[in-house]
Design an enzyme around this catalytic site. Structure first.
Site, PDB file in Angstrom:
ATOM      1  CB  ALA A  12      -0.943  -0.006   1.195  1.00  0.00           C
ATOM      2  CB  SER A  13       4.407   2.007   0.002  1.00  0.00           C
ATOM      3  OG  SER A  13       4.877   1.188  -1.043  1.00  0.00           O
ATOM      4  CG  ASN A  89      -2.722  -3.409  -3.992  1.00  0.00           C
ATOM      5  OD1 ASN A  89      -3.286  -3.162  -5.066  1.00  0.00           O
ATOM      6  ND2 ASN A  89      -1.533  -2.896  -3.688  1.00  0.00           N
ATOM      7  CB  SER A 141      -5.060  -8.792 -13.622  1.00  0.00           C
ATOM      8  OG  SER A 141      -4.887  -8.312 -14.943  1.00  0.00           O
ATOM      9  CE1 TYR A 154       0.366  -9.063 -12.521  1.00  0.00           C
ATOM     10  CE2 TYR A 154      -1.152  -9.110 -14.383  1.00  0.00           C
ATOM     11  CZ  TYR A 154      -0.737  -8.542 -13.195  1.00  0.00           C
ATOM     12  OH  TYR A 154      -1.403  -7.467 -12.678  1.00  0.00           O
ATOM     13  CB  ALA A 156      -0.618 -18.847 -14.061  1.00  0.00           C
TER      14      ALA A 156
END
Ligand code: NAI
Length: 246
Positions: A12-13, A89, A141, A154, A156
């Site tokens: 979350a940065s 995330n 995604s 990605y 997968a």
């Protein structure tokens, strides 16, 4: 003492994770902010995420590492006593055609993007089970839904998140724990800023709304899925992609 709700957000940065944190902060949540980089300017981040006297706990750790996740959740519970919402995330890309992809590129993407979701969720869920409520939102995604050349690893990992989400939603619904995923399309962040202009243009042309999305537009949907406004939605994948996939 007023009992604010508590959200834990991984990665979350910056980017989408930071926008999600802002959205929760503005809605009166206490925040647990996971970050990984030594170079993260926590003072600056704290200024950006401070609203209405909310409390912010920063927890450094790699989501791909189970014991670090265990430790982060322990710190969070020590400080706040509960976690109402978990937002998975954190994510990475190591793109390349399969013919050229190294084993370590496959493993690292799966370990961060998919195993990371397991590591965090597994450590948070006992606390949600105990209080018989909770919301889990993981960032998948659209390429986890439709695939993309150059992103076998990605795609997968992101498709794996969808299977994980649906299965866990079924396991936990009776405990009032909601589990959903958000599948962003093409969003303006550091992750996509590395793409060449012609690649961006050709992707943009395939989007009915004819533009990239913003991190804030993703954050709004994550917040909706974490709020009481989505009280009859679980096990779903919501695309936030300007109509790219329908
Ligand atoms: P970003 O690269 O700006 O942010 C990713 C964040 O995850 C960074 O803060 C990074 O430090 C953190 N992170 C990476 N590895 C980590 C680890 N092992 N442990 C803890 N934190 C770690 O990317 P962006 O765009 O903000 O992406 C956020 C999420 O959204 C990712 O899961 C990404 O796959 C997903 N996504 C992004 C899209 C886009 O177009 N930008 C499209 C679809 C999904």
């Amino acid at each position: 003492m007023e009992d604010k709700k508590v959200v834990l957000i991984t990665g979350a940065s910056r980017g989408i994770g930071k926008e999600i944190a802002k959205k929760f902060a503005k809605n009166d949540y206490n925040l647990i902010i996971n970050y990984i980089s030594e170079n993260t300017d926590l003072e600056e981040l704290e200024k950006e995420l401070k609203y209405n006297g909310n409390e912010i706990l920063f927890v450094k750790g790699n989501v791909a590492n189970y014991s670090e996740c265990e430790e982060m959740v322990k710190q969070a519970i020590e400080k706040f006593g509960k976690i109402d919402v978990l937002v998975n995330n954190a994510g990475i890309t190591r793109d390349g055609l399969l013919m050229r992809m190294k084993e370590e590129d496959f493993d690292s993407v799966i370990n961060v993007n998919l195993k990371g979701v397991f590591n965090m969720t597994k450590n948070v869920i006992p606390y949600m089970m105990k209080k018989k409520s909770g919301k889990i939102v993981s960032i998948s995604s659209v390429v986890g839904v439709v695939g993309n050349a150059g992103q076998t690893n990605y795609s997968a990992s992101k498709a794996g998140i969808i299977g994980f989400t649906k299965s866990l939603a079924k396991e936990c619904a009776s405990r009032n724990i909601y589990v959903n995923a958000v599948a962003p399309g093409f969003i303006q962040t550091d992750m996509t800023s590395v793409l060449k202009d012609d690649v961006k243009e050709s992707i943009g042309a395939q989007i009915p709304l004819k533009r990239m999305g913003t991190a804030e537009e993703v954050a709004k949907v994550v917040y909706f899925l974490s709020s009481d406004e989505s009280s009859y939605i679980t096990g779903q994948v919501i695309n936030v992609d300007g109509g790219m996939v329908m």
